[in-house]
Design an enzyme around this catalytic site. Sequence first.
Site, PDB file in Angstrom:
ATOM      1  CG  ASP A 468      -1.929  -1.051   1.256  1.00 32.48           C
ATOM      2  OD1 ASP A 468      -2.395  -1.392   0.172  1.00 32.48           O
ATOM      3  OD2 ASP A 468      -2.281  -1.557   2.337  1.00 32.48           O
ATOM      4  CG  ASP A 769      -4.923  -0.358   5.451  1.00 28.18           C
ATOM      5  OD1 ASP A 769      -5.812  -0.731   4.667  1.00 28.18           O
ATOM      6  OD2 ASP A 769      -4.314   0.722   5.315  1.00 28.18           O
ATOM      7  CG  ASP A 773      -6.640  -4.504   2.006  1.00 23.73           C
ATOM      8  OD1 ASP A 773      -6.903  -4.447   0.793  1.00 23.73           O
ATOM      9  OD2 ASP A 773      -6.296  -3.516   2.673  1.00 23.73           O
TER      10      ASP A 773
END
Length: 1049
Positions: A468, A769, A773
């Site tokens: 990310d 997070d 996900d």
Amino acid sequence: MEGDEGGGEWGIERYLRDHFDLPAKNPSEEARRKWRSAVGKVVKNYRRRFRMIPDLDQRLQDEAKRRSIQEKIQEKIRVALYVQQAAFHFIDAASKKEYQLSEEACKAGFSISPDELASIAGGHDMKALKIHGGVDGISRKLRVSLNDGVHSSDLATRQSVYGVNRYIEKPSRSFWMFVWDALQDLTLIILMVCALISVVVGLVTEGWPKGMYDGLGIILSIFLVVLVTAVSDYKQSLQFKELDREKKKIFIHVTRDGSRQKISIYDLVVGDIVHLSIGDQVPADGLFISGYSLLVNESSLSGESEPADVSQEKPFLLAGTTIQDGSAKMLVTSVGMRTEWGRLMGTLSQGGEDETPLQVKLNGVATLIGQIGLAFAGLTFIVLLARFLVDKFLHGGLSKWYASDALAIVNYFAIAVTIIVVAVPEGLPLAVTLSLAFAMKKLMDDKALVRHLSACETMGSASSICTDKTGTLTTNHMVVNKIWICDVSKTFSGMDTIEDLNALFSEKVLSILLQGIFENSSSEVVKGKDGKNAILGTPTEAALLEFGLKLEGDRGAQHRSCTKIKVEPFNSVKKKMSVQVSLTNGGFRCFCKGASEIILRMCDKIIDGEGNSIQLSEERVKNILDVINAFASEALRTLCLAFKDMDEANEKEDIPDSGYTLISVFGIKDPVRRGVKEAVKTCIAAGITVRMVTGDNINTAKAIAKECGILTDDGLAIEGSEFRSKSPEEMRELIPKLQVMARSLPLDKHTLVTNLRGMFHEVVAVTGDGTNDAPALHEADIGLAMGIAGTEVAKESADIIVLDDNFTTIINVARWGRAVYINIQKFVQFQLTVNVVALIINFVSACIIGTAPLTAVQLLWVNMIMDTLGALALATEPPNDEMMQRPPVRRGENFITRTMWRNIIGQSLYQLLVLGTLMFAGKRLLNLKGADDDSVVNTLIFNSFVFCQVFNEINSREMDKINIFRGIFSNWIFAAIITVTVVFQVIIVEFLGPFASTVPLTWEQWLISVGLGAISLIVGAILKCIPVEPKPNNAPRGYEAIPIGPDGV
């Protein structure tokens, strides 16, 4: 697995492939049972070898228990719903079960018993809830304000009356249990029996005390082996226990003493007001107070896959479930073992950590070598016995037997059993556990919590990291840097900008802007104990609220006084958050904020400087897109704010997603973390490809990726919508060049991970997070959840939790993963060398001269050097920078490499040459003449053998490099073990002769022993000059560059 070039696979690797191959993640039960079956009976100590391996049968029993309890919970809920629907709640309250209130509860002022409270939430008992006056009535009986929460002064009383929020856990194993486990070694038990027989026969034949020496020496050696083994195992267990405690640390937000606080779930008490949001795990049983669009996943508890809708009509929340969507406040009614989840956890045993591929592989190596060792031990005993019988037959016949004959046979048997002790390398699979425990403890100190053992090991082979952007590559400390409103763009620079905005725009414009900021937010502005404002929530919303507070100034909080009717929280699929409110002056208004392009598409009007809505022309849309792209190109996160006025609102319908008026565009700065660019460079040097997968605007993503060194000139950056439209053939061509994916959905991340693993056979690590996900984290070889920004759902699906959300920490995990793999290879190389030499020297000696030069006591000491002490020394070597300058280990690559075989064979041949020379020509070469010349030679053989192992242990620190001393003193464990080994060897030879069958040596003989051992360093250096591994040759005309500097050697 592909074989080595030109030679096919080594036989041992083929054997491991066939019987001991286990996937690193989600292995089938068939694969788990297959390797256990292959181990067979070649295990000296089942309790110790399989101490860290789960009991599959127990797991099946636990799963059956879990299903049974889930069915009971489902049935209980079904009955409660049926009763509710059938209107049985009008039955007279007198017929309900009577609960006794304890004297302590009465004194504390509580009016409801713990068991009754537990039955209301656990049984979804709406009838009982209404009898008690609903949630308000329950709160009064618990002496708690739904606004202010419990008082800190009441916590001890509440825990005493209603219990603590902890579950019954399996008690820790004491040190003496590890001693008992170590004593379960079958070979040690046999040796103890042999030792006792030796003592009895020795006392009869040789008297006191001489007759006790051999047997007592074996018993003392066994005692030392057991003690060292138990201490090592006990220390490991303490490390795992500490890590287990860290895994269970979950923090939640509660309201206490009138202010919002963050506490551990273990400090939760009945009466606490808990704040829940997407991805949270419900920490206790409780009742819904207020909230929006709350969907709860109860599959972990009831087995139901469909999420439950929780509201004031269905207010029951159960511990162990997770929030799938929405947000809420909950009143805690039951904690710990009074919750359904607590009772479920209490019935299940601890199944053990899943075995890792390396553990399984080394169990295979231990099994194979153990089988060879058993054969050698049997042959050694047969040869020794045969020679003894032939000798006895030739010198007096077999008709007369003496106690000394029995003692000789017992000693032969003890030597054979001791060969098995040395030959079955029980320490190999346990060395993996030791190394992983050590690495996990170090990583914990470096802000990485390893939840699954295999992840630490697999991370060393990672060839691709999908990361990310926000919070991982960037600091996640966000501030509003730019704002565009009513065709005016401003860089935010404190109060000067606020004054400019106040001067430029009407009060109506600023009022709508402030409403959009404060009303459409899942974060809160709360007063701290110091009286100052504090913002609780996500960094993006915190940045907006901070800006809003400054802009609000002295206007007062009227911009936060609307009544919320409906909320649609932000999630990574919709990429927007919407709220519907009723205005204080009548009418309704919807606010929406989120990804700039998405919000802009929802708008057909724009607000002007006077606060009026005017039509949004195509030209204006183009200009706004240019503003968005300009902000994004400066590496700013962009989001838009919009509103829509409505005459009426329908709570059952979704909040509209069209017809909005655009208010503003924000550019939020989130700086790149310090050290990220260097960490990305390290990855590239280590052969690890870093890809950024983000939900942000593509221009923002590209700007950040270039700053981090991820996006190169020949790299590809695309949006998720384009990626997911590609065919498999197009993806095969696109993925190798892909470096940035922007505006991605969680499904895009999952697809990328699946293709990297399936199409390209890469070992993939992925960060996440959010709740959405979880599938990608589960699919990846290594799932990395963020410790600060990550939800509990993401953490539960992850293998490793990055506690500081920092990309540099991920690289540190990869470094330690490589260290674990290489350290185990070093240990295997060292131990196999000892195995080969000990087996051959004893067998050859038995065949040729009829005795074994190494006695049972000596072999037990050698076993401890190579097993427990060797593992401690070599398996705990810290990583070095050189490890990140080589490519990762490919899937299916041979564990025992050609380099290792070269070193094993070369060192074994040298040691056999030295020991063979001493055995057959030692007396003549050393000019030994006297009554004890045999004892001197045997002591010299034993001493030289041990020092060969000591120096070979130093040699094993580097398998390829000649410089083996680099960093030797930075690893105090290695230095301490080498020192302890040498000191004990001196003591054994010089002072424990009667027990260890040694005699004191002269200083010249000590020099010879140490010198012969030290020559193995020279042998090691020569061996490392022999090329065995095929290398890619990029040099012109086949020439290879000469190594430069210390790293080259």
